[in-house]
Design an enzyme around this catalytic site. Structure first.
Site, mmCIF file in Angstrom:
data_model
loop_
_atom_site.group_PDB
_atom_site.id
_atom_site.type_symbol
_atom_site.label_atom_id
_atom_site.label_comp_id
_atom_site.label_asym_id
_atom_site.label_seq_id
_atom_site.Cartn_x
_atom_site.Cartn_y
_atom_site.Cartn_z
ATOM 1 N N TYR A 262 -1.082 5.657 13.082
ATOM 2 C CA TYR A 262 -2.205 6.459 12.687
ATOM 3 C C TYR A 262 -2.991 6.028 13.697
ATOM 4 C CZ TYR A 262 0.164 7.013 8.226
ATOM 5 O OH TYR A 262 0.894 7.628 7.619
ATOM 6 N N ARG B 234 -1.787 -4.664 9.137
ATOM 7 C CA ARG B 234 -1.276 -3.983 9.040
ATOM 8 C C ARG B 234 -1.346 -4.072 10.242
ATOM 9 N NH1 ARG B 234 3.033 -0.697 4.716
ATOM 10 N NH2 ARG B 234 3.325 -3.028 3.965
ATOM 11 N N ARG C 275 8.633 0.609 -2.873
ATOM 12 C CA ARG C 275 9.284 1.309 -4.051
ATOM 13 C C ARG C 275 9.643 0.808 -5.327
ATOM 14 N NH1 ARG C 275 12.550 3.525 0.136
ATOM 15 N NH2 ARG C 275 12.162 1.267 1.695
ATOM 16 N N PRO D 102 0.800 -1.362 -0.063
ATOM 17 C CA PRO D 102 -0.239 -0.200 0.064
ATOM 18 C C PRO D 102 0.874 1.190 -0.052
ATOM 19 C CG PRO D 102 -0.148 -1.045 2.176
ATOM 20 C CD PRO D 102 0.448 -1.815 1.583
ATOM 21 N N GLN E 65 -6.857 -1.376 1.377
ATOM 22 C CA GLN E 65 -6.284 -0.937 2.913
ATOM 23 C C GLN E 65 -7.299 0.469 3.074
ATOM 24 O OE1 GLN E 65 -2.382 1.405 3.761
ATOM 25 N NE2 GLN E 65 -2.022 -0.465 4.942
HETATM 26 C C1 FMN Z 1 4.903 7.128 -0.884
HETATM 27 C C2 FMN Z 1 4.518 6.226 0.332
HETATM 28 C C3 FMN Z 1 3.574 6.251 0.937
HETATM 29 C C4 FMN Z 1 3.011 5.200 1.540
HETATM 30 N N1 FMN Z 1 1.897 4.898 2.021
HETATM 31 C C5 FMN Z 1 0.948 3.694 2.749
HETATM 32 C C6 FMN Z 1 0.414 3.282 3.147
HETATM 33 O O1 FMN Z 1 -0.349 4.034 2.358
HETATM 34 N N2 FMN Z 1 -0.220 2.621 3.789
HETATM 35 C C7 FMN Z 1 0.339 1.986 3.906
HETATM 36 O O2 FMN Z 1 0.281 0.754 4.825
HETATM 37 N N3 FMN Z 1 1.365 1.973 3.769
HETATM 38 C C8 FMN Z 1 1.702 3.247 3.236
HETATM 39 N N4 FMN Z 1 3.895 2.858 2.656
HETATM 40 C C9 FMN Z 1 4.583 1.791 3.318
HETATM 41 C C10 FMN Z 1 5.280 0.736 2.153
HETATM 42 O O3 FMN Z 1 3.694 0.459 1.794
HETATM 43 C C11 FMN Z 1 5.671 0.252 3.068
HETATM 44 O O4 FMN Z 1 5.491 -0.665 4.386
HETATM 45 C C12 FMN Z 1 7.503 0.243 2.751
HETATM 46 O O5 FMN Z 1 7.685 1.215 1.864
HETATM 47 C C13 FMN Z 1 8.318 -0.331 2.684
HETATM 48 O O6 FMN Z 1 8.913 -0.510 2.043
HETATM 49 P P1 FMN Z 1 9.358 -0.535 0.557
HETATM 50 O O7 FMN Z 1 10.728 -0.558 0.872
HETATM 51 O O8 FMN Z 1 9.406 -1.406 -0.517
HETATM 52 O O9 FMN Z 1 9.605 0.546 -0.084
HETATM 53 C C14 FMN Z 1 4.576 3.996 1.952
HETATM 54 C C15 FMN Z 1 5.325 3.835 1.790
HETATM 55 C C16 FMN Z 1 5.430 5.261 0.874
HETATM 56 C C17 FMN Z 1 7.614 5.111 0.372
#
Ligand code: FMN
Ligand code: FAD
Length: 787
Positions: free
Chosen positions: A570, A618, A712, A412, A489
């Site tokens: 949150y 989550r 990412r 997400p 979500q």
């Molecule tokens: C731009 C951005 C927005 C995110 N928005 C959410 C979100 O809406 N809900 C959520 O549970 N996590 C959110 N996250 C966390 C990501 O789901 C993820 O856990 C985090 O980026 C680490 O994973 P990665 O290293 O693969 O990016 C967000 C992360 C980024 C970078």
């Protein structure tokens, strides 16, 4: 220049050698309380990479060390009557005594003054020294004396261990996992010279107690270990030398330097023996100090450069050692695993060895790992090929009635691009392209259950018909044009609401146009954030109903799955963490109380959500902060949600409080998923700095998660999964008919690309010293290139 070195272990002696080489005129003296040939322990091990360093810094001692060394290439894992071996590791072993004698001899040759049987009790003795090196080992008297300044942290780990020796020859670095009537025992064993091997035994404190080891003499406990490991010792005796059972001290210091005194080696930082890096760290500290002394203009500047230049490397090694020691401390989590999967977990525990990397070194072993994984998938009712299975990432998975075709998930991620909570064309293209790109499951960004539940003005929502219509359009597109499933979500921002868009200042409060925020307790996120209003029962009921209403709308949109966001600080997370919940009613206090509201919301949504569709939650498995949630709490949280009917726990961490101290690194949150999955026995999804399909396969094959989310990496590449499918030859990967020519091309090219890559890797890999030694044995005329 005058240098006094307290402690004649590897750190003290090697720093004396390097400093003396650099400054032949300096008066350098080493003070050691033991006799010159008096040493505890048996062998030490170095990797080829560490020896390369020694060769660079002092060829003469390197030559002598390598003449004395035993080399081996394989790691062998013995577990429940099986043994799995993997080559290409490049390790060397030598007796600690011999290492110290070589270093003493070399130091003497260079003119270092060595004093034995001299116990230093007061640094005042060296009032005229320009530099005092505190290399006095893990029980460092001087670290203790100046504890206020150095601020040491000594974390005594729970497992008991002892260091013994044996005459049993070994041709691999050997891990033995032995089941006993009292519990599991582990041996870490390796040969270090002809006819001598080191045997480090380890067990948890309860097993230690049950096995009656408490209070036994060294001789008695050696006899007990001989019995337990008799089938591996083949009649060879265990040897003792101050082989007391101890708890490993994980040592860190906030500061390494005080005036002209500097901590080196174990006195400064230890690394667990399971990655064999204590002596390496000690000797590389000496190298770093010598480098700093060479280039800095003053001793002050040199010590400063040493501390600042070296800290990151030491912390990285300590982190790898931490991950490894935690694996051994919790070996019971994996005790029921298939032996092949277990062995894969041992090899990959510290992240340096991965699925692809093992595929090059031990293809038959990885083929076995794939088969074991596939057989497990088959027992869950999937008709899949178990003889020539696809890689774990491309194995299907089922939650209630929802089947995903592969284990890669789009995490997400808020896009901050909605208008009044309504997703836009951007969202259609964003989610649509990732679905076409091949992910098995796609999560929406945190979609808010009411206007005042939003984080920012750009967050998506699901509280009105217009939002519902656009979400339906997105879901229909995903279902109509891909094989992906899509999960909604739902969340409420709580005290992190009414903040700016990510690119304007993440989590920063809106200066205007905001709304009143609520939380479990009236604690602002930043000191200058809005003070949230503590939720009363009526407001809690209203918010619970908003979650239910949004879930019902989500079902009407056709979402396949629903996730409740209880992470990242949150609203619902603010109830769970003790750092953000200071309530005195039945929703505050013990974890059971703090979970009450999130569980109420979950239960209400579960009742409204179709029984055949799965739900996940989550969580932030740790707050990474003093007094906050820990991995053990996360297991309890997961159990509670599991009992309430959750199908999957989406394991994230942190973002609860501003002053958290996460330890980042590759796959840094995976150990928490591992803990939750294998202790609470619920399916998990892990996430966090997982950037390659190789890592995805490593995590899945080791049984550390059931699904792997990538955030990412999917922002940078919507076709991440299709590319990975081509790399691993997972021909069944879905691709819409419009794109088939692209799929055919990438699959065709990948075969060649992969061959080229593997050839390059194999050709480019320098021979390990063990391989060179074997070559030299086969052809004695050929010199040992690395020596
Ligand atoms: C731009 C951005 C927005 C995110 N928005 C959410 C979100 O809406 N809900 C959520 O549970 N996590 C959110 N996250 C966390 C990501 O789901 C993820 O856990 C985090 O980026 C680490 O994973 P990665 O290293 O693969 O990016 C967000 C992360 C980024 C970078
Ligand atoms: C069970 C076990 C297994 C290990 N296995 C490995 C392995 O396989 N590979 C590996 O690389 N490392 C291994 N290590 C780690 C390794 O032994 C240490 O990390 C390494 O020796 C650290 O070097 P050092 O010079 O900092 O400390 P030490 O080797 O402890 O040396 C410190 C010296 O200072 C002396 N001293 C202390 N106080 C004073 C004083 N006041 N006056 C004078 N002298 C003093 C002590 O007598 C000692 O000789 C293992 C450690 C343990 C406990």
């Amino acid at each position: 220049m005058k240098v006094a070195i307290i402690g004649g272990g590897p750190a003290g002696l090697y720093s004396a050698i390097l400093l003396k080489k650099q400054r032949p005129d300096a008066d350098i003296a080493v003070y050691e309380r033991n006799r010159h040939d008096d040493t505890f322990g048996f062998g030490v091990v170095f990797s080829d990479a560490t020896l390369d360093n020694f060769e660079k810094y002092d060829p003469p001692s390197y030559q002598r060390i390598t003449q004395e060394f035993a080399y081996w290439d394989d790691i062998a894992v013995h577990f429940r009557g099986t043994v799995h071996r993997v080559g290409g590791n490049g390790f060397c072993g030598c007796s600690r005594r011999m290492l110290l004698l070589i270093l003493q001899e070399r130091a003497r040759e260079l003119g270092v003054r060595l004093f034995f049987e001299v116990e230093i009790t007061d640094e005042e003795k060296f009032a005229d020294a320009d530099l005092i090196v505190l290399a006095d080992g893990s029980n460092s008297r001087f670290r203790g004396k100046f504890a206020d300044h150095f601020q040491p942290e000594v974390d005594l780990r729970s497992n008991k261990f002892t260091w013994m020796g044996s005459t049993k020859p070994l041709d691999a670095f050997t891990f033995v996992f032995q089941e006993t009537e009292w519990g599991p025992f582990i041996a870490h064993a390796y040969q270090y010279e002809v006819g001598r091997s080191t045997w480090i035994f380890e067990t948890d404190p309860d097993t230690f107690e049950r096995a009656g080891l408490t209070g036994l003499s060294e001789e008695e406990s050696a006899k007990r270990m001989e019995t337990i490991f008799s089938e591996f010792l083949d009649g060879h005796p265990l040897l003792i030398n101050r082989s007391m059972w101890r708890n490993f001290p994980m040592i860190r210091n906030q500061r390494w330097v005080k005036d002209n005194m500097v901590l080196l080696g174990d006195a400064k930082a230890t690394a667990h023996f399971s990655i064999g890096s204590g002596t390496k760290l000690a000797m590389e500290d000496a190298i770093a100090l010598a480098d700093a002394m060479r280039s800095a203009p003053t001793i002050d500047a040199a010590l400063n450069a040493y501390e600042h230049g070296r800290r990151e490397e030491v912390e990285k090694t300590q982190h790898a050692a931490d991950v490894s020691l935690v694996w051994f401390e919790h070996v019971d989590r994996f005790w029921d695993f298939d032996p092949v999967q277990f062995a894969f977990g041992v090899m990959t525990r510290a992240k340096a060895i991965t699925y692809d990397n093992l595929g090059l070194r031990a293809p038959e072993f990885v083929a076995e790992v794939d088969k074991v994984f596939a057989r497990q998938v088959r027992t869950r009712g999937f008709d899949i090929n178990v003889e020539k299975p696809v890689a774990p990432m491309f194995q299907p998975f089922k939650l209630r009635d929802m089947v995903v075709r592969n284990r890669a998930v789009v995490s997400p991620m808020c896009m901050y691009s909605a208008k009044e909570g309504v997703p836009q064309d951007f969202h259609l293209v964003h989610y649509g392209s990732r679905a076409i790109g091949g992910a098995g499951l796609i999560f929406t960004e945190m979609t808010c259950v009411g206007p005042d539940a939003r984080i920012t003005h750009g967050c998506t929502g699901l509280w009105n018909d217009e939002q519902e219509a656009m979400w339906r359009r997105i879901v229909d597109f995903v279902h109509g044009n891909s094989a992906a499933k899509i999960c909604l979500q739902l969340g409420h921002a709580g005290r992190k609401g009414a903040t700016k868009l990510m690119w304007d200042g993440i989590d920063r409060p809106l200066e205007e146009g905001g709304w009143d925020v609520v939380s479990a307790s009236p604690i602002p996120y930043f000191p200058d954030s809005q003070v949230p209003c503590e939720l009363d029962r009526a407001a809690m009921s209203r918010i619970k109903q908003e979650f239910v209403d949004a879930a019902i709308r989500g079902d009407r949109c056709g979402f396949d799955m629903l996730e409740l966001h209880c992470a990242h600080g949150y609203l619902l997370a603010s109830f769970i963490s003790p750092l953000t919940n200071t309530r005195t009613d039945e929703y505050g206090g013990a974890l059971e109380n703090r979970l009450r509201f999130p569980l109420e919301v979950f239960a209400a949504m579960r009742a409204a959500w179709p029984a055949l569709k799965p739900m996940s939650v989550r969580i932030s498995a740790t707050d990474w902060a003093e007094g906050g949630l820990t991995g053990d709490d996360a297991v309890e949280v997961a159990r509670a949600f599991g009992e309430a009917g959750v199908d999957l726990v989406d394991v994230s961490t942190g973002q609860t409080v501003r002053d958290s101290r996460p330890i980042y690194g590759r796959m840094f949150q995976t150990p928490f998923s591992d803990q939750v999955r294998n202790e609470a026995h619920v399916a998990t999804m892990c996430v966090g700095n997982i950037t390659s399909a190789d890592q995805v396969n490593t995590i899945l094959a080791a049984g550390r998660a059931d699904l792997v989310a990538l955030g990412r990496p999917h922002l940078a590449d919507p076709s991440f999964v299709l590319r990975a499918a081509a790399w691993y030859g997972a021909a069944d990967a879905y691709c819409p008919p419009q794109y088939l020519p692209g799929k055919e091309q990438i699959f065709r090219n990948s075969v060649r690309d992969r061959q080229d890559f593997e050839e390059l890797k194999i050709k480019g890999k320098p021979k390990t010293r063990a391989e060179l030694k074997a070559d030299a044995k086969a052809d004695p005329a050929k010199p040992l290139a690395a020596e």
